[in-house]
Enzyme design. Structure first.
Site, PDB file in Angstrom:
ATOM      1  N   TYR A 248      49.670  36.222  50.966  1.00 33.78           N
ATOM      2  CA  TYR A 248      48.442  35.512  50.620  1.00 33.78           C
ATOM      3  C   TYR A 248      47.993  34.673  51.818  1.00 33.78           C
ATOM      4  O   TYR A 248      46.810  34.584  52.112  1.00 33.78           O
ATOM      5  CB  TYR A 248      48.657  34.627  49.389  1.00 33.78           C
ATOM      6  CG  TYR A 248      48.912  35.426  48.129  1.00 33.78           C
ATOM      7  CD1 TYR A 248      47.863  35.866  47.335  1.00 33.78           C
ATOM      8  CD2 TYR A 248      50.206  35.745  47.724  1.00 33.78           C
ATOM      9  CE1 TYR A 248      48.083  36.596  46.175  1.00 33.78           C
ATOM     10  CE2 TYR A 248      50.442  36.471  46.569  1.00 33.78           C
ATOM     11  CZ  TYR A 248      49.375  36.899  45.807  1.00 33.78           C
ATOM     12  OH  TYR A 248      49.597  37.635  44.674  1.00 33.78           O
TER      13      TYR A 248
ATOM     14  N   GLU B 290      54.038  53.972  47.476  1.00 30.79           N
ATOM     15  CA  GLU B 290      53.519  53.983  48.847  1.00 30.79           C
ATOM     16  C   GLU B 290      54.653  54.027  49.871  1.00 30.79           C
ATOM     17  O   GLU B 290      54.552  54.745  50.872  1.00 30.79           O
ATOM     18  CB  GLU B 290      52.605  52.779  49.071  1.00 30.79           C
ATOM     19  CG  GLU B 290      51.326  52.880  48.256  1.00 30.79           C
ATOM     20  CD  GLU B 290      50.353  51.749  48.511  1.00 30.79           C
ATOM     21  OE1 GLU B 290      50.562  50.947  49.453  1.00 30.79           O
ATOM     22  OE2 GLU B 290      49.349  51.677  47.762  1.00 30.79           O
TER      23      GLU B 290
ATOM     24  N   ASN C  55      40.023  40.695  41.227  1.00 30.97           N
ATOM     25  CA  ASN C  55      39.668  41.967  41.852  1.00 30.97           C
ATOM     26  C   ASN C  55      39.236  42.955  40.760  1.00 30.97           C
ATOM     27  O   ASN C  55      40.032  43.324  39.905  1.00 30.97           O
ATOM     28  CB  ASN C  55      40.881  42.516  42.616  1.00 30.97           C
ATOM     29  CG  ASN C  55      40.646  43.904  43.178  1.00 30.97           C
ATOM     30  OD1 ASN C  55      39.532  44.416  43.197  1.00 30.97           O
ATOM     31  ND2 ASN C  55      41.716  44.516  43.651  1.00 30.97           N
TER      32      ASN C  55
ATOM     33  N   CYS D 276      45.008  45.048  45.940  1.00 33.55           N
ATOM     34  CA  CYS D 276      45.586  43.710  45.776  1.00 33.55           C
ATOM     35  C   CYS D 276      47.090  43.782  45.497  1.00 33.55           C
ATOM     36  O   CYS D 276      47.799  42.796  45.685  1.00 33.55           O
ATOM     37  CB  CYS D 276      44.844  42.923  44.709  1.00 33.55           C
ATOM     38  SG  CYS D 276      44.772  43.708  43.098  1.00 33.55           S
ATOM     39  N   HIS D 277      47.578  44.957  45.094  1.00 35.71           N
ATOM     40  CA  HIS D 277      49.021  45.108  44.875  1.00 35.71           C
ATOM     41  C   HIS D 277      49.807  44.994  46.176  1.00 35.71           C
ATOM     42  O   HIS D 277      51.009  44.770  46.148  1.00 35.71           O
ATOM     43  CB  HIS D 277      49.328  46.444  44.175  1.00 35.71           C
ATOM     44  CG  HIS D 277      48.940  47.654  44.956  1.00 35.71           C
ATOM     45  ND1 HIS D 277      47.645  48.157  44.941  1.00 35.71           N
ATOM     46  CD2 HIS D 277      49.649  48.459  45.785  1.00 35.71           C
ATOM     47  CE1 HIS D 277      47.591  49.235  45.718  1.00 35.71           C
ATOM     48  NE2 HIS D 277      48.790  49.428  46.241  1.00 35.71           N
TER      49      HIS D 277
END
Length: 154
Positions: free
Chosen positions: A92, A150, A115, A123-124
């Site tokens: 953040y 990912e 979001n 945002c993850h």
């Protein structure tokens, strides 16, 4: 008129909203907002196709017209999120610094919380400075699953 479509994914149902040819929402659950008609459009079908490629590990970037609605600060944060590479994370604090507001860490968290286009505006990929996952609109279990997906495909 907005058109909504429920998309079944490995992390649950997502509601996609096409508003005049741009994706304005991709949210968990399938409850359409007021004034949205359930149906299909070429954009919603393409959104579904690209999401399925993402979940299959075959897509690392989305190519869809996006129009998230929010304050200018939130818009800046969401643009910064789009620059986080697939399979990587940022804190953040990193995002706050990247938008020129290094002390606005909590405001960045608020922007993430609001979001409207989950997964596609990633945002993850935002975590605490200490490496903790913090919150996620779909729940931390889904955030963990998206990050693991990912990592597996990078």
């Amino acid at each position: 008129m907005d058109v909504c479509m429920c998309i079944k994914t490995p992390v649950g149902d997502l509601l996609a909203v096409d508003s005049q040819g741009a994706l304005t929402q991709l949210v968990f659950g399938c409850q359409p907002p007021p004034g949205c008609t359930m149906g299909q459009t070429p954009l919603l079908e393409e959104t579904q196709r690209q999401l399925m490629e993402y979940f299959a590990g075959k897509r690392q970037q989305f190519d869809l017209p996006l129009r998230p609605e929010g304050t200018p600060f939130r818009q800046q944060v969401w643009q910064a999120l789009l620059s986080i590479p697939y399979g990587q994370t940022r804190s953040y604090r990193d995002i706050a610094a990247s938008v020129g507001a290094p002390r606005a860490v909590r405001a960045v968290g608020g922007a993430n919380h609001h979001n409207p286009i989950s997964i596609i505006i990633p945002c993850h990929r935002v975590i605490g400075a200490d490496g903790s996952l913090r919150g996620y609109g779909g729940g931390t279990a889904i955030k963990t699953a998206l990050l693991a997906l990912e990592r597996e495909h990078t």
